[in-house]
Scaffold this motif. Structure first.
Motif, PDB file in Angstrom:
ATOM      1  N   HIS A 227       0.836  -1.208   0.000  1.00 10.86           N
ATOM      2  CA  HIS A 227       0.000   0.000   0.000  1.00 10.86           C
ATOM      3  C   HIS A 227       0.868   1.255   0.000  1.00 10.86           C
ATOM      4  O   HIS A 227       1.822   1.357   0.777  1.00 10.86           O
ATOM      5  N   ASP A 228       0.526   2.205  -0.865  1.00 10.96           N
ATOM      6  CA  ASP A 228       1.232   3.486  -0.928  1.00 10.96           C
ATOM      7  C   ASP A 228       2.729   3.308  -1.189  1.00 10.96           C
ATOM      8  O   ASP A 228       3.575   3.958  -0.557  1.00 10.96           O
ATOM      9  N   ASP A 229       3.085   2.438  -2.135  1.00 11.29           N
ATOM     10  CA  ASP A 229       4.500   2.257  -2.471  1.00 11.29           C
ATOM     11  C   ASP A 229       5.086   3.566  -2.968  1.00 11.29           C
ATOM     12  O   ASP A 229       4.539   4.211  -3.862  1.00 11.29           O
ATOM     13  N   GLU A 230       6.238   3.937  -2.432  1.00 10.83           N
ATOM     14  CA  GLU A 230       6.816   5.245  -2.714  1.00 10.83           C
ATOM     15  C   GLU A 230       7.866   5.232  -3.817  1.00 10.83           C
ATOM     16  O   GLU A 230       8.251   6.297  -4.313  1.00 10.83           O
ATOM     17  N   SER A 231       8.353   4.046  -4.193  1.00  7.40           N
ATOM     18  CA  SER A 231       9.426   3.979  -5.180  1.00  7.40           C
ATOM     19  C   SER A 231       9.459   2.593  -5.796  1.00  7.40           C
ATOM     20  O   SER A 231       8.945   1.625  -5.222  1.00  7.40           O
ATOM     21  N   PRO A 232      10.082   2.465  -6.979  1.00  4.55           N
ATOM     22  CA  PRO A 232      10.269   1.133  -7.554  1.00  4.55           C
ATOM     23  C   PRO A 232      11.040   0.202  -6.613  1.00  4.55           C
ATOM     24  O   PRO A 232      10.760  -1.004  -6.569  1.00  4.55           O
ATOM     25  N   GLU A 233      11.985   0.752  -5.874  1.00  6.96           N
ATOM     26  CA  GLU A 233      12.764  -0.077  -4.950  1.00  6.96           C
ATOM     27  C   GLU A 233      11.868  -0.661  -3.860  1.00  6.96           C
ATOM     28  O   GLU A 233      11.964  -1.850  -3.520  1.00  6.96           O
ATOM     29  N   MET A 234      10.977   0.161  -3.322  1.00  7.27           N
ATOM     30  CA  MET A 234      10.048  -0.307  -2.289  1.00  7.27           C
ATOM     31  C   MET A 234       9.117  -1.379  -2.852  1.00  7.27           C
ATOM     32  O   MET A 234       8.918  -2.427  -2.243  1.00  7.27           O
ATOM     33  N   ARG A 235       8.568  -1.123  -4.041  1.00  4.44           N
ATOM     34  CA  ARG A 235       7.703  -2.121  -4.680  1.00  4.44           C
ATOM     35  C   ARG A 235       8.470  -3.396  -4.984  1.00  4.44           C
ATOM     36  O   ARG A 235       7.957  -4.514  -4.847  1.00  4.44           O
ATOM     37  N   GLY A 236       9.745  -3.243  -5.393  1.00  4.64           N
ATOM     38  CA  GLY A 236      10.571  -4.403  -5.709  1.00  4.64           C
ATOM     39  C   GLY A 236      10.776  -5.311  -4.521  1.00  4.64           C
ATOM     40  O   GLY A 236      10.791  -6.547  -4.658  1.00  4.64           O
ATOM     41  N   GLN A 237      10.938  -4.730  -3.346  1.00  4.19           N
ATOM     42  CA  GLN A 237      11.105  -5.545  -2.136  1.00  4.19           C
ATOM     43  C   GLN A 237       9.848  -6.357  -1.855  1.00  4.19           C
ATOM     44  O   GLN A 237       9.927  -7.536  -1.485  1.00  4.19           O
ATOM     45  N   TYR A 238       8.696  -5.740  -2.034  1.00  2.00           N
ATOM     46  CA  TYR A 238       7.446  -6.481  -1.823  1.00  2.00           C
ATOM     47  C   TYR A 238       7.261  -7.546  -2.902  1.00  2.00           C
ATOM     48  O   TYR A 238       6.800  -8.658  -2.616  1.00  2.00           O
ATOM     49  N   HIS A 239       7.623  -7.228  -4.141  1.00  2.00           N
ATOM     50  CA  HIS A 239       7.511  -8.205  -5.229  1.00  2.00           C
ATOM     51  C   HIS A 239       8.324  -9.457  -4.909  1.00  2.00           C
ATOM     52  O   HIS A 239       7.865 -10.590  -5.136  1.00  2.00           O
ATOM     53  N   LYS A 240       9.523  -9.277  -4.350  1.00  2.00           N
ATOM     54  CA  LYS A 240      10.368 -10.409  -3.984  1.00  2.00           C
ATOM     55  C   LYS A 240       9.720 -11.282  -2.904  1.00  2.00           C
ATOM     56  O   LYS A 240       9.995 -12.484  -2.823  1.00  2.00           O
ATOM     57  N   LEU A 241       8.867 -10.682  -2.082  1.00  2.00           N
ATOM     58  CA  LEU A 241       8.169 -11.433  -1.024  1.00  2.00           C
ATOM     59  C   LEU A 241       6.926 -12.149  -1.555  1.00  2.00           C
ATOM     60  O   LEU A 241       6.242 -12.835  -0.789  1.00  2.00           O
ATOM     61  N   GLY A 242       6.622 -11.960  -2.844  1.00  3.82           N
ATOM     62  CA  GLY A 242       5.409 -12.570  -3.412  1.00  3.82           C
ATOM     63  C   GLY A 242       4.170 -11.728  -3.259  1.00  3.82           C
ATOM     64  O   GLY A 242       3.051 -12.215  -3.471  1.00  3.82           O
ATOM     65  N   VAL A 243       4.348 -10.471  -2.875  1.00  4.62           N
ATOM     66  CA  VAL A 243       3.219  -9.541  -2.737  1.00  4.62           C
ATOM     67  C   VAL A 243       2.900  -9.033  -4.141  1.00  4.62           C
ATOM     68  O   VAL A 243       3.623  -8.202  -4.700  1.00  4.62           O
ATOM     69  N   SER A 244       1.811  -9.527  -4.712  1.00  2.00           N
ATOM     70  CA  SER A 244       1.602  -9.410  -6.160  1.00  2.00           C
ATOM     71  C   SER A 244       0.772  -8.220  -6.599  1.00  2.00           C
ATOM     72  O   SER A 244       0.605  -7.991  -7.801  1.00  2.00           O
ATOM     73  N   ILE A 245       0.227  -7.436  -5.669  1.00  2.00           N
ATOM     74  CA  ILE A 245      -0.639  -6.315  -6.026  1.00  2.00           C
ATOM     75  C   ILE A 245      -0.018  -5.022  -5.509  1.00  2.00           C
ATOM     76  O   ILE A 245       0.385  -4.944  -4.338  1.00  2.00           O
ATOM     77  N   CYS A 246       0.043  -4.027  -6.368  1.00  2.00           N
ATOM     78  CA  CYS A 246       0.546  -2.697  -6.001  1.00  2.00           C
ATOM     79  C   CYS A 246      -0.663  -1.787  -5.811  1.00  2.00           C
ATOM     80  O   CYS A 246      -1.364  -1.477  -6.770  1.00  2.00           O
ATOM     81  N   GLU A 247      -0.884  -1.348  -4.589  1.00  2.00           N
ATOM     82  CA  GLU A 247      -2.098  -0.603  -4.243  1.00  2.00           C
ATOM     83  C   GLU A 247      -1.771   0.862  -3.966  1.00  2.00           C
ATOM     84  O   GLU A 247      -1.017   1.177  -3.048  1.00  2.00           O
ATOM     85  N   PHE A 248      -2.308   1.751  -4.785  1.00  2.00           N
ATOM     86  CA  PHE A 248      -2.143   3.192  -4.635  1.00  2.00           C
ATOM     87  C   PHE A 248      -0.669   3.627  -4.643  1.00  2.00           C
ATOM     88  O   PHE A 248      -0.194   4.261  -3.688  1.00  2.00           O
ATOM     89  N   PRO A 249       0.084   3.287  -5.693  1.00  2.00           N
ATOM     90  CA  PRO A 249       1.466   3.769  -5.764  1.00  2.00           C
ATOM     91  C   PRO A 249       1.494   5.295  -5.773  1.00  2.00           C
ATOM     92  O   PRO A 249       0.605   5.939  -6.316  1.00  2.00           O
ATOM     93  N   VAL A 250       2.531   5.834  -5.177  1.00  2.00           N
ATOM     94  CA  VAL A 250       2.610   7.283  -5.012  1.00  2.00           C
ATOM     95  C   VAL A 250       2.905   7.988  -6.336  1.00  2.00           C
ATOM     96  O   VAL A 250       2.454   9.111  -6.570  1.00  2.00           O
ATOM     97  N   ASN A 251       3.656   7.333  -7.235  1.00  2.00           N
ATOM     98  CA  ASN A 251       4.086   8.004  -8.462  1.00  2.00           C
ATOM     99  C   ASN A 251       4.056   7.044  -9.642  1.00  2.00           C
ATOM    100  O   ASN A 251       3.919   5.831  -9.493  1.00  2.00           O
ATOM    101  N   ALA A 252       4.202   7.613 -10.838  1.00  2.00           N
ATOM    102  CA  ALA A 252       4.115   6.829 -12.074  1.00  2.00           C
ATOM    103  C   ALA A 252       5.266   5.840 -12.199  1.00  2.00           C
ATOM    104  O   ALA A 252       5.092   4.738 -12.737  1.00  2.00           O
ATOM    105  N   GLU A 253       6.447   6.216 -11.723  1.00  2.00           N
ATOM    106  CA  GLU A 253       7.596   5.323 -11.831  1.00  2.00           C
ATOM    107  C   GLU A 253       7.345   4.010 -11.093  1.00  2.00           C
ATOM    108  O   GLU A 253       7.679   2.919 -11.591  1.00  2.00           O
ATOM    109  N   THR A 254       6.741   4.104  -9.940  1.00  2.00           N
ATOM    110  CA  THR A 254       6.448   2.908  -9.151  1.00  2.00           C
ATOM    111  C   THR A 254       5.367   2.066  -9.816  1.00  2.00           C
ATOM    112  O   THR A 254       5.462   0.835  -9.882  1.00  2.00           O
ATOM    113  N   ALA A 255       4.340   2.717 -10.335  1.00  2.00           N
ATOM    114  CA  ALA A 255       3.291   1.998 -11.047  1.00  2.00           C
ATOM    115  C   ALA A 255       3.859   1.314 -12.289  1.00  2.00           C
ATOM    116  O   ALA A 255       3.528   0.156 -12.587  1.00  2.00           O
TER     117      ALA A 255
END
Length: 385
Positions: A227-255
């Motif tokens: 929730h509210d991922d602030e950067s591609p790096e933050m989203r990447g860490q969750y992706h590695k954990l198997g967290v498959s949904i990005c909810e309300f990313p803060v910016n276009a780069e993260t989305a």
């Protein structure tokens, strides 16, 4: 057996064609313009017939529980009223966004437990297919064992990892915002400030508990969102954990990072209707135009979810079928609900009939959940031989 006759049906291939939908045993038994004797029929000519809405994230029910700070109403009343509001807006599958925070009060443990218990009790009397989206605040490390138990006992259908600590810390110097958070928690402002400091000291515990809960959720096939991922790096860490949904990313780069890695992006339907984020973050319409929005949710306002696809199409952001998939097909797939989200033979007959004669003010005429008409705006004259 029931037939919806002559509607403008959104077909599985994304086209809209005038045809009939046949319902039997809660499922769609066919889509064609042939009728057999013994069927009840509804004349829905001129109306749009669409797969009903699937809402993966809605927390507007909190206003039914506490419409004003410190003013509480019984949970059964609040949940029934919420259910009625959702079906009147075409929602057939509803994920209640229950926040389990380190804050006491409306988003604390006692309320989370009361809500889970109330839903267990009242679910048979609710019309929507009612599910739980648990929003776990990651600094709520003492609550991790509760979350693990709720996953293992089948009480959670979607788990989101939230971290609003920084936002709340930044609000402590704003007297108005501080008063709001303290009131929601039931604490004095001084006690709330002290609590925030104590919670911040748990920083070194957060990652381990997050990884543990993500692994448990994966074991039980529970989809997870960050929730509210602030950067591609933050989203990447969750992706590695198997967290498959990005909810309300803060910016276009993260989305963009999420989409590139095959993970759907959730944005808020109110963001679409209002023309932008209420907190000056990523604009949902811009994200949709750039292919960076997969799913829309009601977030804090249920009526927005029905109307947002019409606005996206009217504004030329995307075609209507693509926009409607954001509230039906795509959320179904993200949540692992492969039995719904499209109008095709064998699917659950979760259907919404819409009068779109005034595109700026579309109206739900009827909502069907598993083949049952659960909401009708004008039922009487629609029956036909």
């Amino acid at each position: 057996m029931l037939s919806l006759v002559g509607g403008r049906v959104l077909l599985e291939d994304g086209t809209i064609g005038e045809t009939d939908i046949h319902i039997e045993g809660g499922l769609i038994s066919g889509i064609d313009d042939t009728r057999s004797n013994g069927k009840s029929a509804w004349n829905v000519r001129g109306y749009l017939v669409l797969p009903a809405v699937i809402d993966l994230h809605g927390d507007a029910f909190e206003r039914q529980i506490m419409p004003r700070p410190g003013v509480h109403f019984p949970l059964d009343l609040a949940l029934q009223e919420t259910d009625s509001q959702m079906i009147s807006n075409g929602i057939s599958t509803a994920f209640y966004g229950i926040t389990y925070s380190w804050e006491p009060g409306l988003r604390g443990r006692d309320t989370a437990v009361e809500l889970l218990d109330a839903l267990d009790t009242i679910r048979p009397h609710l019309v929507c297919d009612t599910r739980v989206h648990l929003r776990w605040e990651t600094y709520n490390t003492p609550g991790a064992d509760d979350v693990a138990e709720w996953i293992e006992t089948g009480r959670i259908d979607l788990l989101a990892f939230n971290d609003h600590l920084d936002m709340i810390q930044n609000a402590l110097t704003n007297p108005q915002k501080l008063a709001k958070y303290a009131s929601r928690s039931g604490l004095s402002t001084d006690a709330f400030i002290q609590l925030v400091g104590d919670v911040a000291a748990r920083k070194n515990e957060v990652d381990a508990h997050t990884a543990r809960l993500a692994k448990i959720a994966e074991r039980y096939d529970i989809p997870c969102a960050s929730h509210d991922d602030e950067s591609p790096e933050m989203r990447g860490q969750y992706h590695k954990l198997g967290v498959s949904i990005c909810e309300f990313p803060v910016n276009a780069e993260t989305a963009r990072f999420s989409i590139a890695n095959g993970d759907p992006v959730i944005m808020g339907a109110p963001n679409v209707l209002r023309g932008g984020s209420h907190c000056n973050r990523l604009c949902a319409a811009t994200a949709a135009r750039e292919g960076l929005c997969s799913i829309l949710t009601s977030d804090y306002y249920y009526p927005a979810l029905l109307r947002a696809p019409f606005k996206l199409a009217a504004d030329g952001v995307t075609d209507f079928a693509t926009a409607w998939h954001m509230v039906s097909k795509n959320p179904a797939h993200a949540a692992g609900l492969e039995d719904r989200g499209t109008l095709s033979k064998g699917q659950r007959a979760d259907i919404v009939v819409i009068d779109d004669s005034n595109p700026n003010c579309v109206r739900v005429i009827a909502t069907f959940v598993a083949g049952k008409p659960v909401y009708m705006f004008d039922a009487g004259y629609r029956m036909c031989a």
